[in-house]
Write a protein that holds these residues in place. Structure first.
Motif, PDB file in Angstrom:
ATOM      1  N   SER A   7       0.848  -1.200   0.000  1.00  0.00           N
ATOM      2  CA  SER A   7       0.000   0.000   0.000  1.00  0.00           C
ATOM      3  C   SER A   7       0.882   1.248   0.000  1.00  0.00           C
ATOM      4  O   SER A   7       1.762   1.385   0.867  1.00  0.00           O
ATOM      5  N   ARG A   8       0.645   2.125  -0.931  1.00  0.00           N
ATOM      6  CA  ARG A   8       1.489   3.324  -1.054  1.00  0.00           C
ATOM      7  C   ARG A   8       1.534   4.149   0.230  1.00  0.00           C
ATOM      8  O   ARG A   8       2.562   4.737   0.566  1.00  0.00           O
ATOM      9  N   CYS A   9       0.411   4.215   0.943  1.00  0.00           N
ATOM     10  CA  CYS A   9       0.385   5.048   2.155  1.00  0.00           C
ATOM     11  C   CYS A   9       1.351   4.534   3.213  1.00  0.00           C
ATOM     12  O   CYS A   9       1.852   5.300   4.035  1.00  0.00           O
ATOM     13  N   VAL A  15      -1.600   9.542   0.212  1.00  0.00           N
ATOM     14  CA  VAL A  15      -2.697   9.159  -0.678  1.00  0.00           C
ATOM     15  C   VAL A  15      -3.945   8.728   0.091  1.00  0.00           C
ATOM     16  O   VAL A  15      -4.927   8.311  -0.514  1.00  0.00           O
ATOM     17  N   ARG A  16      -3.894   8.826   1.420  1.00  0.00           N
ATOM     18  CA  ARG A  16      -5.075   8.467   2.209  1.00  0.00           C
ATOM     19  C   ARG A  16      -6.254   9.362   1.861  1.00  0.00           C
ATOM     20  O   ARG A  16      -6.073  10.478   1.379  1.00  0.00           O
ATOM     21  N   VAL A  39       1.192   0.495  -4.576  1.00  0.00           N
ATOM     22  CA  VAL A  39      -0.127   0.648  -5.202  1.00  0.00           C
ATOM     23  C   VAL A  39      -1.070   1.342  -4.220  1.00  0.00           C
ATOM     24  O   VAL A  39      -1.016   1.087  -3.012  1.00  0.00           O
ATOM     25  N   CYS A  40      -1.873   2.238  -4.740  1.00  0.00           N
ATOM     26  CA  CYS A  40      -3.023   2.744  -3.978  1.00  0.00           C
ATOM     27  C   CYS A  40      -4.246   2.478  -4.841  1.00  0.00           C
ATOM     28  O   CYS A  40      -4.499   3.200  -5.802  1.00  0.00           O
ATOM     29  N   PRO A  41      -4.992   1.438  -4.532  1.00  0.00           N
ATOM     30  CA  PRO A  41      -6.108   1.058  -5.401  1.00  0.00           C
ATOM     31  C   PRO A  41      -7.156   2.166  -5.566  1.00  0.00           C
ATOM     32  O   PRO A  41      -7.771   2.258  -6.636  1.00  0.00           O
ATOM     33  N   GLU A  42      -7.334   2.982  -4.537  1.00  0.00           N
ATOM     34  CA  GLU A  42      -8.369   4.016  -4.661  1.00  0.00           C
ATOM     35  C   GLU A  42      -7.930   5.107  -5.634  1.00  0.00           C
ATOM     36  O   GLU A  42      -8.722   5.598  -6.444  1.00  0.00           O
ATOM     37  N   ARG A  51     -10.457  12.629  -0.516  1.00  0.00           N
ATOM     38  CA  ARG A  51     -11.750  12.123  -0.985  1.00  0.00           C
ATOM     39  C   ARG A  51     -12.603  11.780   0.234  1.00  0.00           C
ATOM     40  O   ARG A  51     -12.041  11.538   1.312  1.00  0.00           O
ATOM     41  N   LYS A  96      -2.636  -2.074   4.043  1.00  0.00           N
ATOM     42  CA  LYS A  96      -3.023  -1.332   5.252  1.00  0.00           C
ATOM     43  C   LYS A  96      -4.324  -1.863   5.853  1.00  0.00           C
ATOM     44  O   LYS A  96      -5.359  -1.838   5.200  1.00  0.00           O
ATOM     45  N   SER A  99      -8.725  -0.617   5.882  1.00  0.00           N
ATOM     46  CA  SER A  99      -9.184   0.140   4.709  1.00  0.00           C
ATOM     47  C   SER A  99     -10.215  -0.668   3.906  1.00  0.00           C
ATOM     48  O   SER A  99     -10.087  -1.890   3.801  1.00  0.00           O
ATOM     49  N   SER A 101     -10.361  -0.843   0.835  1.00  0.00           N
ATOM     50  CA  SER A 101      -9.621  -1.468  -0.269  1.00  0.00           C
ATOM     51  C   SER A 101      -8.624  -2.481   0.249  1.00  0.00           C
ATOM     52  O   SER A 101      -8.502  -3.584  -0.277  1.00  0.00           O
ATOM     53  N   CYS A 102      -7.844  -2.064   1.251  1.00  0.00           N
ATOM     54  CA  CYS A 102      -6.625  -2.785   1.635  1.00  0.00           C
ATOM     55  C   CYS A 102      -6.744  -3.587   2.930  1.00  0.00           C
ATOM     56  O   CYS A 102      -5.810  -4.324   3.256  1.00  0.00           O
TER      57      CYS A 102
HETATM   58 FE1  SF4 Z   1      -3.523   3.305   1.606  1.00  0.00          FE
HETATM   59 FE2  SF4 Z   1      -6.162   3.532   1.357  1.00  0.00          FE
HETATM   60 FE3  SF4 Z   1      -4.610   3.786  -0.780  1.00  0.00          FE
HETATM   61 FE4  SF4 Z   1      -4.903   1.399   0.397  1.00  0.00          FE
HETATM   62  S1  SF4 Z   1      -6.480   2.571  -0.655  1.00  0.00           S
HETATM   63  S2  SF4 Z   1      -2.998   2.341  -0.328  1.00  0.00           S
HETATM   64  S3  SF4 Z   1      -5.054   1.996   2.540  1.00  0.00           S
HETATM   65  S4  SF4 Z   1      -4.644   5.127   0.995  1.00  0.00           S
END
Ligand code: SF4
Length: 153
Positions: A7-9, A15-16, A39-42, A51, A96, A99, A101-102
């Protein structure tokens, strides 16, 4: 050398949803710099930063606190993460916790009240279904053990 999706964060990238990061003070974050495939899927799914927060609902949709259905963007992000795994022959991911996504073991319950329940985020679900071993950010030592077993073969 095993490449690992992350997770990029967790690498300190802001990117949170609220524009912050989740940098973790673990030595592997720097010593494994060459392994990480961030990667940050969002974000890759097309959502802006910052967001509105979003949570997975019981029916499988992802809804923001404002009531917008962002499931399609989350799904695009999950597919992008899968594509990166294929490109780099990835067998491990560290994502992470909590989340939508994660999350690996826990996510928020969909009511935006801060309550967590057992479950996985949408990208985590897709990776697990593809046979990728997914660890949470609190399981970096277990990830290191698993990678060391594979690389000692
Ligand atoms: Fe981090 Fe949220 Fe992006 Fe996943 S979707 S990498 S938890 S900011």
């Amino acid at each position: 050398m095993e490449k690992i999706l992350i997770s990029r964060c967790l690498l300190g990238e802001q990117v949170r949803y609220d524009g912050n990061d989740n940098l973790i003070p673990h030595p592997l974050i720097t010593t494994w710099r060459d392994r990480w495939v961030p990667v940050c899927p969002e974000v890759s799914g097309g959502l802006p930063t910052p967001r509105p927060p979003a949570e997975l609902q019981q029916d499988g949709h992802i809804i923001t606190i404002e009531g917008e259905d962002v499931s399609a963007a989350f799904n695009r992000g999950a597919l992008h993460a899968l594509m990166l795994c294929k490109q780099h022959n990835i067998r491990f991911a560290v994502l992470k916790e909590n989340s939508p996504s994660c999350g690996r073991h826990q996510i928020y319950d969909g009511t935006f009240s801060g309550v967590k329940v057992a479950g996985q985020g949408m990208t985590t679900q897709a990776l697990l279904e593809a046979g990728i071993q997914v660890f949470s950010d609190q399981e970096l030592d277990a990830l290191a053990d698993a990678v060391s077993v594979i690389e000692s073969r």
